[in-house]
Design an enzyme around this catalytic site. Sequence first.
Site, PDB file in Angstrom:
ATOM      1  N   GLY A 199     -20.967  33.980 -27.456  1.00  0.00           N
ATOM      2  CA  GLY A 199     -20.366  34.346 -28.734  1.00  0.00           C
ATOM      3  C   GLY A 199     -18.978  33.780 -28.966  1.00  0.00           C
ATOM      4  O   GLY A 199     -18.285  34.189 -29.907  1.00  0.00           O
ATOM      5  N   TYR A 256      13.170  33.485   0.935  1.00  0.00           N
ATOM      6  CA  TYR A 256      14.452  32.937   0.493  1.00  0.00           C
ATOM      7  C   TYR A 256      14.528  32.893  -1.028  1.00  0.00           C
ATOM      8  O   TYR A 256      13.505  32.875  -1.717  1.00  0.00           O
ATOM      9  CB  TYR A 256      14.637  31.512   1.043  1.00  0.00           C
ATOM     10  CG  TYR A 256      13.477  30.597   0.692  1.00  0.00           C
ATOM     11  CD1 TYR A 256      13.446  29.884  -0.491  1.00  0.00           C
ATOM     12  CD2 TYR A 256      12.378  30.490   1.555  1.00  0.00           C
ATOM     13  CE1 TYR A 256      12.364  29.082  -0.823  1.00  0.00           C
ATOM     14  CE2 TYR A 256      11.296  29.691   1.230  1.00  0.00           C
ATOM     15  CZ  TYR A 256      11.294  28.988   0.049  1.00  0.00           C
ATOM     16  OH  TYR A 256      10.232  28.206  -0.287  1.00  0.00           O
ATOM     17  N   SER A 305       2.142  25.649  -5.367  1.00  0.00           N
ATOM     18  CA  SER A 305       2.486  26.519  -4.240  1.00  0.00           C
ATOM     19  C   SER A 305       3.937  26.366  -3.813  1.00  0.00           C
ATOM     20  O   SER A 305       4.350  26.982  -2.824  1.00  0.00           O
ATOM     21  CB  SER A 305       1.565  26.229  -3.049  1.00  0.00           C
ATOM     22  OG  SER A 305       1.697  24.877  -2.641  1.00  0.00           O
ATOM     23  N   GLY A 306       4.710  25.559  -4.530  1.00  0.00           N
ATOM     24  CA  GLY A 306       6.137  25.506  -4.284  1.00  0.00           C
ATOM     25  C   GLY A 306       6.653  24.301  -3.542  1.00  0.00           C
ATOM     26  O   GLY A 306       7.777  24.329  -3.020  1.00  0.00           O
ATOM     27  N   HIS A 359      13.582  17.783  -3.742  1.00  0.00           N
ATOM     28  CA  HIS A 359      14.804  18.362  -4.298  1.00  0.00           C
ATOM     29  C   HIS A 359      16.009  18.010  -3.427  1.00  0.00           C
ATOM     30  O   HIS A 359      15.873  17.630  -2.248  1.00  0.00           O
ATOM     31  CB  HIS A 359      14.693  19.880  -4.484  1.00  0.00           C
ATOM     32  CG  HIS A 359      14.601  20.671  -3.218  1.00  0.00           C
ATOM     33  ND1 HIS A 359      15.693  20.953  -2.415  1.00  0.00           N
ATOM     34  CD2 HIS A 359      13.544  21.280  -2.615  1.00  0.00           C
ATOM     35  CE1 HIS A 359      15.323  21.687  -1.395  1.00  0.00           C
ATOM     36  NE2 HIS A 359      14.014  21.896  -1.487  1.00  0.00           N
ATOM     37  N   CYS A 381       9.117  21.877   1.398  1.00  0.00           N
ATOM     38  CA  CYS A 381       9.552  20.874   0.422  1.00  0.00           C
ATOM     39  C   CYS A 381       9.991  19.593   1.128  1.00  0.00           C
ATOM     40  O   CYS A 381      10.232  19.568   2.337  1.00  0.00           O
ATOM     41  CB  CYS A 381      10.707  21.413  -0.417  1.00  0.00           C
ATOM     42  SG  CYS A 381      10.215  22.741  -1.538  1.00  0.00           S
ATOM     43  N   ASN A 441      12.989  17.556   1.454  1.00  0.00           N
ATOM     44  CA  ASN A 441      14.439  17.558   1.254  1.00  0.00           C
ATOM     45  C   ASN A 441      14.952  16.134   1.125  1.00  0.00           C
ATOM     46  O   ASN A 441      14.551  15.248   1.889  1.00  0.00           O
ATOM     47  CB  ASN A 441      15.137  18.229   2.432  1.00  0.00           C
ATOM     48  CG  ASN A 441      14.965  19.732   2.470  1.00  0.00           C
ATOM     49  OD1 ASN A 441      15.464  20.380   3.378  1.00  0.00           O
ATOM     50  ND2 ASN A 441      14.245  20.302   1.515  1.00  0.00           N
TER      51      ASN A 441
END
Length: 377
Positions: free
Chosen positions: A208, A289, A302-303, A307, A325, A327
């Site tokens: 529908g 953190y 997921s982060g 950076h 991450c 770095n």
Amino acid sequence: MLIAGCSGGGDSGTGGAGGESSAPPPPPKPVTLTLALNDGAADVSPGLPVIATAADGKLTDVKLTNPDGKVVEGKMNPESTQWTNTEPLGYSKTYKLSATATGEDGKPQTKESSFTTVKPRTLTYVSTNPQDGTTIGVGQPLAFYFDEPVADKVAAEKMLEITTEPKVEGAFYWFNKKEVHWRPEKFWKSGTKITMNIKVYGKHIGDGIYGQEDRTITTTVGDEVIYEADGQSHQVNVKVNGNVVRTMPTSMGKPADATPTGTYVLMEKHDHMIMDSTTYGLALENGGYKTPVDWAYRMSNSGIFFHSAPWSIGDQGNRNVSHGCLNLSPENAKWVFDNSKQGDIVTVVNSGGPALESWDGFGDWQVPWTQWVQGNR
């Protein structure tokens, strides 16, 4: 006598042929007027065309009116034998169609019908990534997000038309009931122009649910930018159109938080943001953190980010100490921020981490092509 008989038979045959040629032509035909929708038709899809057709004659007047009496726009073909509406119909409305045509016999004929369009249980809007008018990287899949679950995935795919210049073969793959992606077997070629025609209005995707709005999205593939990140050498080589243009020391995830390996697609960037582990389930009291960072470019949901990490410059190029991450120094992070775009590729190897999940961000390239073309419906 025999000769005369033969001669007489030949004259008779000629006379007979002459008699047939002088017979009166057949009378002109009356028009056959056909309306595609019968009177009283219900649950008509607004996405279907409303058509009036004349055979053995021509249409002289066609009028389709909405419940307010307003005429719905339409178009006649050059031969005046077919009329089709060009203005879309609304949902759950009653329309009246009146058509008049004149036949070869000069006599007019008029037909009328009244019909009602379907009342959807609900409507679904389709959003996309990338957005209209953007320039994307060679790894960007075409993602379509329905805001209602899709029951008929095959029908939904037919409503999503992808055209490219030059032509590229590709396939759909469903990540859940609301999200489907389309990509080619290999990365896009730089310069490819992509048009996504979302043709869902008036069409049923099951249960529908009908499409809310048609849209057209165009995007262009820019330079090929690929970041090759190695967790053993702790270096990131940057290739633009196949040439290495920069090498950057990095520090990836420490053994307890090893960066997943695989092919990432850059997603979005922030000149400043708070890295918050609680957004993916790691509480502060459990080693989580909340850290402010600059020049962050998201690689996964997921982060995982590129950076700036001035606190780990001594580790960059030497060891992996992050929470996952990549770095970089402030200078290198700013370079990535300024010189990258959504859809650029990051490959991570030798990090000691698990394989990147296909559903984590745009992990589409983690799915083998032989599996991708099956569609995951």
